[in-house]
Design a protein around this motif. Structure first.
Motif, PDB file in Angstrom:
ATOM      1  N   ARG A  55       0.804  -1.223   0.000  1.00  0.00           N
ATOM      2  CA  ARG A  55       0.000   0.000   0.000  1.00  0.00           C
ATOM      3  C   ARG A  55       0.829   1.261   0.000  1.00  0.00           C
ATOM      4  O   ARG A  55       0.281   2.349  -0.182  1.00  0.00           O
ATOM      5  CB  ARG A  55      -0.922  -0.014   1.212  1.00  0.00           C
ATOM      6  CG  ARG A  55      -2.080  -0.934   0.984  1.00  0.00           C
ATOM      7  CD  ARG A  55      -2.910  -1.107   2.197  1.00  0.00           C
ATOM      8  NE  ARG A  55      -3.339   0.141   2.767  1.00  0.00           N
ATOM      9  CZ  ARG A  55      -4.266   0.228   3.694  1.00  0.00           C
ATOM     10  NH1 ARG A  55      -4.846  -0.866   4.117  1.00  0.00           N
ATOM     11  NH2 ARG A  55      -4.601   1.374   4.205  1.00  0.00           N
ATOM     12  N   ASN A  56       2.124   1.126   0.217  1.00  0.00           N
ATOM     13  CA  ASN A  56       2.981   2.304   0.151  1.00  0.00           C
ATOM     14  C   ASN A  56       3.190   2.671  -1.318  1.00  0.00           C
ATOM     15  O   ASN A  56       3.547   1.827  -2.137  1.00  0.00           O
ATOM     16  CB  ASN A  56       4.314   1.970   0.810  1.00  0.00           C
ATOM     17  CG  ASN A  56       5.157   3.193   1.023  1.00  0.00           C
ATOM     18  OD1 ASN A  56       5.201   4.061   0.173  1.00  0.00           O
ATOM     19  ND2 ASN A  56       5.821   3.264   2.147  1.00  0.00           N
ATOM     20  N   ASP A  62       0.088   6.335   2.014  1.00  0.00           N
ATOM     21  CA  ASP A  62      -0.860   5.233   1.894  1.00  0.00           C
ATOM     22  C   ASP A  62      -1.748   5.438   0.673  1.00  0.00           C
ATOM     23  O   ASP A  62      -2.385   6.479   0.518  1.00  0.00           O
ATOM     24  CB  ASP A  62      -1.712   5.180   3.157  1.00  0.00           C
ATOM     25  CG  ASP A  62      -2.538   3.933   3.196  1.00  0.00           C
ATOM     26  OD1 ASP A  62      -2.366   3.095   2.295  1.00  0.00           O
ATOM     27  OD2 ASP A  62      -3.342   3.798   4.131  1.00  0.00           O
ATOM     28  N   ASP A  96     -10.118  -0.446   7.168  1.00  0.00           N
ATOM     29  CA  ASP A  96      -9.216  -1.355   7.875  1.00  0.00           C
ATOM     30  C   ASP A  96      -9.827  -1.698   9.224  1.00  0.00           C
ATOM     31  O   ASP A  96     -10.108  -0.824  10.039  1.00  0.00           O
ATOM     32  CB  ASP A  96      -7.855  -0.684   8.078  1.00  0.00           C
ATOM     33  CG  ASP A  96      -7.251  -0.291   6.751  1.00  0.00           C
ATOM     34  OD1 ASP A  96      -7.311  -1.104   5.831  1.00  0.00           O
ATOM     35  OD2 ASP A  96      -6.729   0.827   6.657  1.00  0.00           O
ATOM     36  N   GLU A 111      -8.613  -4.383  11.441  1.00  0.00           N
ATOM     37  CA  GLU A 111      -7.653  -4.761  12.470  1.00  0.00           C
ATOM     38  C   GLU A 111      -6.891  -3.534  12.946  1.00  0.00           C
ATOM     39  O   GLU A 111      -6.469  -2.710  12.143  1.00  0.00           O
ATOM     40  CB  GLU A 111      -6.660  -5.771  11.913  1.00  0.00           C
ATOM     41  CG  GLU A 111      -7.249  -7.136  11.702  1.00  0.00           C
ATOM     42  CD  GLU A 111      -6.205  -8.074  11.135  1.00  0.00           C
ATOM     43  OE1 GLU A 111      -5.422  -8.604  11.914  1.00  0.00           O
ATOM     44  OE2 GLU A 111      -6.155  -8.225   9.915  1.00  0.00           O
ATOM     45  N   PRO A 112      -6.697  -3.428  14.252  1.00  0.00           N
ATOM     46  CA  PRO A 112      -5.895  -2.295  14.736  1.00  0.00           C
ATOM     47  C   PRO A 112      -4.427  -2.514  14.433  1.00  0.00           C
ATOM     48  O   PRO A 112      -3.966  -3.656  14.337  1.00  0.00           O
ATOM     49  CB  PRO A 112      -6.159  -2.312  16.242  1.00  0.00           C
ATOM     50  CG  PRO A 112      -6.469  -3.735  16.539  1.00  0.00           C
ATOM     51  CD  PRO A 112      -7.178  -4.275  15.331  1.00  0.00           C
ATOM     52  N   LEU A 113      -3.737  -1.426  14.262  1.00  0.00           N
ATOM     53  CA  LEU A 113      -2.296  -1.528  14.033  1.00  0.00           C
ATOM     54  C   LEU A 113      -1.610  -1.955  15.318  1.00  0.00           C
ATOM     55  O   LEU A 113      -2.101  -1.661  16.413  1.00  0.00           O
ATOM     56  CB  LEU A 113      -1.746  -0.173  13.595  1.00  0.00           C
ATOM     57  CG  LEU A 113      -1.915   0.173  12.133  1.00  0.00           C
ATOM     58  CD1 LEU A 113      -1.382   1.559  11.875  1.00  0.00           C
ATOM     59  CD2 LEU A 113      -1.176  -0.822  11.276  1.00  0.00           C
ATOM     60  N   PRO A 114      -0.516  -2.653  15.214  1.00  0.00           N
ATOM     61  CA  PRO A 114       0.221  -2.991  16.432  1.00  0.00           C
ATOM     62  C   PRO A 114       0.815  -1.738  17.049  1.00  0.00           C
ATOM     63  O   PRO A 114       1.005  -0.724  16.372  1.00  0.00           O
ATOM     64  CB  PRO A 114       1.313  -3.931  15.927  1.00  0.00           C
ATOM     65  CG  PRO A 114       1.498  -3.562  14.503  1.00  0.00           C
ATOM     66  CD  PRO A 114       0.135  -3.166  14.019  1.00  0.00           C
ATOM     67  N   ALA A 172       3.599   0.712  18.540  1.00  0.00           N
ATOM     68  CA  ALA A 172       4.971   0.958  18.113  1.00  0.00           C
ATOM     69  C   ALA A 172       5.919   0.220  19.050  1.00  0.00           C
ATOM     70  O   ALA A 172       5.673   0.144  20.251  1.00  0.00           O
ATOM     71  CB  ALA A 172       5.259   2.449  18.130  1.00  0.00           C
ATOM     72  N   PRO A 173       6.970  -0.354  18.526  1.00  0.00           N
ATOM     73  CA  PRO A 173       7.925  -1.034  19.399  1.00  0.00           C
ATOM     74  C   PRO A 173       8.524  -0.049  20.383  1.00  0.00           C
ATOM     75  O   PRO A 173       8.803   1.104  20.056  1.00  0.00           O
ATOM     76  CB  PRO A 173       8.981  -1.574  18.424  1.00  0.00           C
ATOM     77  CG  PRO A 173       8.821  -0.760  17.175  1.00  0.00           C
ATOM     78  CD  PRO A 173       7.370  -0.402  17.114  1.00  0.00           C
TER      79      PRO A 173
END
Lengths: 270, 142
Positions: free
Chosen positions: B28-29, B93, B110, B112-115, B117-118
């Motif tokens: 999608r980028n 996007d 969309d 599903e939620p995004l994870p 950030a680490p």
């Protein structure tokens, strides 16, 4: 992952027919698992499939009867190109994907060299790895995003996309395999044609006499020897108008890029 | 395999082309989509060079030179467009542009939620001004 498919070819078994289904499905699964998705990539499983593919490739190549330098370098370059392509498609970070594209370029440049195109090898590396990728990285740095973002961490219909890609590669490979089964060897035909074709690629601009051709022991013109000279003669003889048109196109594209990227008044705020 | 024959080159370029296809459809980028297109172009260029090699003339290689020209123009224009699009929506996007679709197509959202950030390493705490931070002593073994 898809490298396994190359393994089938190294076995010298074209027409490879339906045997390609195995490596293709391996690659399909690997790419599908590796595509970025919000609940995390299945890196372990996908990479395992990739390792399996490479192991199969190595076993097939080294288990083959004849492994000369040309076929070995072909395996290395095509493996590098396909691995880089897999990374380009699946890496989440776009900057890393751009660097993976450089790897693809280097692999393809090696294949160009094997296919007797040293000038194009250099041109490809300079234009792509030198110019285009740098511009890409520039835009990437300009549009920096922090990583879990909609653009990078989600895929659009990964299953359908992978089915589409696997179908495409299956159809192409089956077509190639059928055709390869019909013809004996392309190499012989090439050697027969090369005698005729390189004798006078273009007459008006460069007279190519017999003394200009470097022949190998078999009396066959060595293709890479005068590649640049022949390419120039072909380009400026048979395709002169196209060269001029390409120049015009470059100018128009430059103007267009400047016009499009220009910030217009108060509208575009970065 | 004695030496790489035409079908081997064609097969490699088929693999490159299909991987580019997958990347173009799935990612999608905008920039990665464009890189995927360039990957497909590389596959096609490899086809041309292989045909030139095994037909014994140089028209295929000349065509690849034109392909390089077109790719350069394409890169310049596409990057300019991507830059303009980024300025408008401030994201790369491509799904932000789905209002350009036909009207009767439903919009994709969309779920599903995004994870998250680490977790990054915490920033270092500076000592109070004027107090020299404690430095670990380096043993001197001369």
């Amino acid at each position: 992952m898809l490298v396994g498919m190359l393994g089938m070819m190294e076995a010298g078994a074209y027409p490879w027919s339906w045997w390609v289904l195995g490596p293709i499905s391996l690659g399909f699964l690997g790419i599908y698992l590796l595509l970025p998705r919000p609940d995390g990539q299945r890196t372990a499983t996908g990479s395992l499939l990739g390792v399996l593919g490479i192991a199969g490739l190595m076993a097939l190549v080294l288990g083959g009867v004849i492994a000369n330098v040309e076929s070995l370098t072909f395996c290395v370059f095509s493996g590098v190109a396909c691995l880089g392509a897999g990374f380009l498609v699946t890496l989440e970070n776009p900057a890393r994907a751009a660097l993976a594209f450089v790897v693809v370029i280097l692999g393809v440049a090696g294949l160009f060299l094997l296919a007797a195109a040293p000038f194009l090898m250099g041109a490809n590396i300079i234009v792509y790895a030198g110019a285009i990728i740098v511009t890409f990285l520039f835009v990437l740095m300009l549009a920096q995003q922090h990583l879990p973002s909609d653009a990078d961490s989600r895929s659009r219909e990964p299953l359908l996309a992978c089915i589409c890609g696997a179908g495409s590669v299956l159809i192409i490979l089956l077509a190639i395999g059928e055709d390869a089964g019909r013809t004996e060897s392309y190499q012989e035909g090439f050697e027969a044609r090369a005698l005729v074709a390189t004798r006078a690629p273009v007459a008006p601009f460069r007279r190519v006499g017999e003394s200009d051709l470097r022949l190998n022991q078999g009396g066959v013109p060595a293709m890479p020897a005068d590649n640049t000279a022949f390419l120039g003669a072909t380009l400026y003889g048979r395709h002169l108008v196209a060269v001029e048109l390409a120049a015009v196109l470059l100018v128009v594209a430059t103007l267009g890029a400047i016009a499009v990227a220009q910030r217009t008044g108060a509208g575009g705020a970065l | 395999m004695v030496s790489p024959d035409l079908p081997h080159f064609l097969a490699v370029s088929a693999v490159l082309f299909s991987l580019g296809l997958v990347g173009f459809i799935a990612r999608r980028n905008l920039i990665i989509m464009f890189l995927s297109v360039e990957l497909m172009v590389q596959g096609v260029a490899l086809n041309f060079v292989a045909f030139a090699r095994f037909r014994g003339n140089l028209d295929g290689q000349a065509f690849v030179l034109f392909l390089l020209t077109i790719a350069a123009c394409e890169a310049a224009l596409a990057l300019a467009l991507i830059l303009a699009m980024y300025r408008t929506r401030s994201s790369l996007d491509v799904s932000l542009w789905q209002d350009l679709r036909e009207e009767d197509l439903e919009q994709v959202t969309d779920d599903e939620p995004l994870p998250l950030a680490p977790a990054t390493a915490p920033l270092p705490q500076l000592p109070l001004a004027g107090i020299a931070p404690a430095k670990p002593e380096e043993p001197n073994r001369v």
